[in-house]
Design a protein around this motif. Sequence first.
Motif, mmCIF file in Angstrom:
data_model
loop_
_atom_site.group_PDB
_atom_site.id
_atom_site.type_symbol
_atom_site.label_atom_id
_atom_site.label_comp_id
_atom_site.label_asym_id
_atom_site.label_seq_id
_atom_site.Cartn_x
_atom_site.Cartn_y
_atom_site.Cartn_z
ATOM 1 N N PRO A 1 0.832 -1.209 0.000
ATOM 2 C CA PRO A 1 0.000 0.000 0.000
ATOM 3 C C PRO A 1 0.866 1.259 0.000
ATOM 4 C CG PRO A 1 -0.671 -1.542 1.727
ATOM 5 C CD PRO A 1 0.646 -2.020 1.199
ATOM 6 N N PRO A 2 0.325 2.376 -0.449
ATOM 7 C CA PRO A 2 1.075 3.635 -0.415
ATOM 8 C C PRO A 2 1.170 4.175 1.013
ATOM 9 C CG PRO A 2 -1.152 4.043 -1.142
ATOM 10 C CD PRO A 2 -1.019 2.547 -1.030
ATOM 11 N N ILE A 3 2.004 5.184 1.197
ATOM 12 C CA ILE A 3 2.098 5.870 2.487
ATOM 13 C C ILE A 3 0.921 6.840 2.565
ATOM 14 C CG2 ILE A 3 3.481 7.436 3.890
ATOM 15 C CD1 ILE A 3 5.953 6.214 2.620
ATOM 16 N N ALA A 4 -0.045 6.524 3.399
ATOM 17 C CA ALA A 4 -1.330 7.222 3.378
ATOM 18 C C ALA A 4 -1.203 8.707 3.666
ATOM 19 C CB ALA A 4 -2.289 6.561 4.378
ATOM 20 N N CYS A 5 -0.388 9.080 4.641
ATOM 21 C CA CYS A 5 -0.301 10.485 5.035
ATOM 22 C C CYS A 5 0.397 11.357 3.995
ATOM 23 C CB CYS A 5 0.424 10.624 6.374
ATOM 24 S SG CYS A 5 -0.527 10.078 7.804
ATOM 25 N N ALA A 6 1.014 10.746 2.992
ATOM 26 C CA ALA A 6 1.764 11.524 2.003
ATOM 27 C C ALA A 6 1.018 11.707 0.690
ATOM 28 C CB ALA A 6 3.108 10.851 1.730
ATOM 29 N N SER B 1 1.755 2.825 8.315
ATOM 30 C CA SER B 1 1.978 3.693 7.167
ATOM 31 C C SER B 1 0.870 3.635 6.129
ATOM 32 C CB SER B 1 3.315 3.360 6.499
ATOM 33 O OG SER B 1 3.302 2.044 5.974
ATOM 34 N N ALA B 2 0.051 2.583 6.132
ATOM 35 C CA ALA B 2 -1.043 2.476 5.169
ATOM 36 C C ALA B 2 -2.339 3.094 5.682
ATOM 37 C CB ALA B 2 -1.286 1.014 4.805
ATOM 38 N N THR B 3 -2.305 3.739 6.838
ATOM 39 C CA THR B 3 -3.475 4.430 7.373
ATOM 40 C C THR B 3 -3.092 5.847 7.769
ATOM 41 O OG1 THR B 3 -3.134 3.833 9.698
ATOM 42 C CG2 THR B 3 -4.331 2.257 8.332
ATOM 43 N N CYS B 4 -4.056 6.753 7.729
ATOM 44 C CA CYS B 4 -3.813 8.131 8.161
ATOM 45 C C CYS B 4 -5.147 8.742 8.593
ATOM 46 C CB CYS B 4 -3.190 8.956 7.038
ATOM 47 S SG CYS B 4 -2.529 10.565 7.601
ATOM 48 N N THR B 5 -5.140 9.425 9.730
ATOM 49 C CA THR B 5 -6.343 10.059 10.264
ATOM 50 C C THR B 5 -6.051 11.510 10.574
ATOM 51 O OG1 THR B 5 -7.041 7.969 11.275
ATOM 52 C CG2 THR B 5 -8.098 9.964 12.065
ATOM 53 N N GLN C 1 -7.420 4.555 4.540
ATOM 54 C CA GLN C 1 -6.873 3.223 4.760
ATOM 55 C C GLN C 1 -6.643 2.552 3.404
ATOM 56 O OE1 GLN C 1 -10.243 2.181 7.669
ATOM 57 N NE2 GLN C 1 -8.553 0.919 8.409
ATOM 58 N N PHE C 2 -5.556 1.765 3.316
ATOM 59 C CA PHE C 2 -5.217 1.099 2.064
ATOM 60 C C PHE C 2 -4.803 -0.343 2.327
ATOM 61 C CE2 PHE C 2 -4.492 5.597 1.394
ATOM 62 C CZ PHE C 2 -5.110 5.818 0.177
ATOM 63 N N TRP C 3 -5.124 -1.204 1.357
ATOM 64 C CA TRP C 3 -4.701 -2.600 1.376
ATOM 65 C C TRP C 3 -4.255 -2.973 -0.033
ATOM 66 C CZ3 TRP C 3 -9.276 -0.705 3.321
ATOM 67 C CH2 TRP C 3 -9.460 -0.786 4.706
ATOM 68 N N ARG D 1 -11.054 0.661 -5.964
ATOM 69 C CA ARG D 1 -10.056 -0.354 -6.289
ATOM 70 C C ARG D 1 -9.322 0.040 -7.556
ATOM 71 N NH1 ARG D 1 -9.293 -4.292 -9.763
ATOM 72 N NH2 ARG D 1 -11.414 -4.121 -10.610
ATOM 73 N N LYS D 2 -8.005 0.009 -7.494
ATOM 74 C CA LYS D 2 -7.159 0.203 -8.673
ATOM 75 C C LYS D 2 -6.221 -0.994 -8.739
ATOM 76 C CE LYS D 2 -3.880 3.279 -10.961
ATOM 77 N NZ LYS D 2 -3.040 4.490 -10.873
ATOM 78 N N ALA D 3 -6.443 -1.887 -9.719
ATOM 79 C CA ALA D 3 -5.715 -3.160 -9.798
ATOM 80 C C ALA D 3 -5.913 -3.905 -8.475
ATOM 81 C CB ALA D 3 -4.252 -2.929 -10.137
ATOM 82 N N ASN D 4 -4.816 -4.219 -7.760
ATOM 83 C CA ASN D 4 -4.960 -4.940 -6.484
ATOM 84 C C ASN D 4 -4.965 -4.012 -5.273
ATOM 85 O OD1 ASN D 4 -2.166 -4.291 -6.814
ATOM 86 N ND2 ASN D 4 -1.656 -5.793 -5.240
ATOM 87 N N LEU D 5 -5.001 -2.696 -5.500
ATOM 88 C CA LEU D 5 -4.984 -1.736 -4.400
ATOM 89 C C LEU D 5 -6.407 -1.313 -4.044
ATOM 90 C CD1 LEU D 5 -3.310 0.133 -2.510
ATOM 91 C CD2 LEU D 5 -3.472 1.869 -4.313
ATOM 92 N N ILE D 6 -6.736 -1.395 -2.771
ATOM 93 C CA ILE D 6 -8.032 -0.960 -2.275
ATOM 94 C C ILE D 6 -7.831 0.260 -1.374
ATOM 95 C CG2 ILE D 6 -9.988 -1.580 -0.805
ATOM 96 C CD1 ILE D 6 -9.591 -4.463 -1.656
ATOM 97 N N GLY D 7 -8.598 1.311 -1.638
ATOM 98 C CA GLY D 7 -8.557 2.510 -0.815
ATOM 99 C C GLY D 7 -9.900 2.743 -0.145
#
Length: 334
Positions: free
Chosen positions: A204-209, A231-235, A250-252, A306-312
């Motif tokens: 997953p990407p770095i959520a806060c960035a 790193s895959a979550t940010c609030t 949140q990302f997976w 969903r983008k490919a295998n990435l879920i946001g």
Amino acid sequence: MHLVIALMLWLNPLPPGVQPRFPAPVDLCATVDRDLVKRLVPDADTRLDGQYCVWTQRGAELTVREVTSDGDPWDRTSAQAHEEYRRRLIVDLRPDNSPDSEWINNKFREVTTTKARVVEGVGDEAHLLDHLSAGTKQVEFVKVLFRTGNLLVEVEYFASDRPVSAHRLRQGAVSVSRRMAAALDRMGPPEPTPTPAPGTYAEPPIACALLSPEQTEKLVDPEAYARTSHSATCTWEKPNTAWDPQLKLQFWAPRRGPAGDGIAQAKEMFAGWRDPESAALDIADEALAFYPGTPQIPGLPVVAFRKANLIGYVQARDPAKAEQAARWIVKALP
């Protein structure tokens, strides 16, 4: 159904690491190129204890230290060290612009920090920070953080009392880091790096960035700040309101599982949000807008994509802001 998908997403589809690359203490000071030190800090006084190394002369200093959080690095896997590196990168990608006092070469100096920049060819991953004098705006010292296996190492080079350019400071810190990483590579056998399927995300990407400061200003109140435990979550929340976030990401990125390859696995996981009350959106490969919870007690509006295998998963106070944030995020994704 929403409860089922939430439980599924908490499961880690990747097998955990079983053996640290460096399972016993390493003398970091012995990995530093001494000829290079002589050029960067001539006639230096030396303090070495294996994990913390300092070479000092008047107006110049080189420091190497092992970076730890909880416990010893020998007890963590490379995957855990990678996550710790990402947590630190989150902070370094969004530095506080206010001056801070740093103890440099036996005196306090007021400095500010630039945004992190990726450094290629140093260990498994690395980035660099410039620290500027709050008064002159000149580079006071340069810091490199790099990871090799389960080790995190920080290198700082300071030489502001001599006519040394910012480029030379960066070059010095990076050269020390690169040679240390090469020495560590010779000490520990390399780890296999799994190759993700073409068109998929390795993690997953770095959520806060993902959102720029200008974008977050349009989504949350001015006093709200970003907080993360992974790193895959940010609030984004106001002080003392952790139970009441204004924006949550949140990302997976599943890569294998009962459904097969990562994209098929992500499709199956994403399908758990689809029901008669969710609304389809034209974002990425597929997207839905819905309210979690129950009709009697609905939660804050959500946009999942969903983008490919990435879920946001984007949750905000306002459905329009959740959708806007999702569109900005998808645009920022590689």
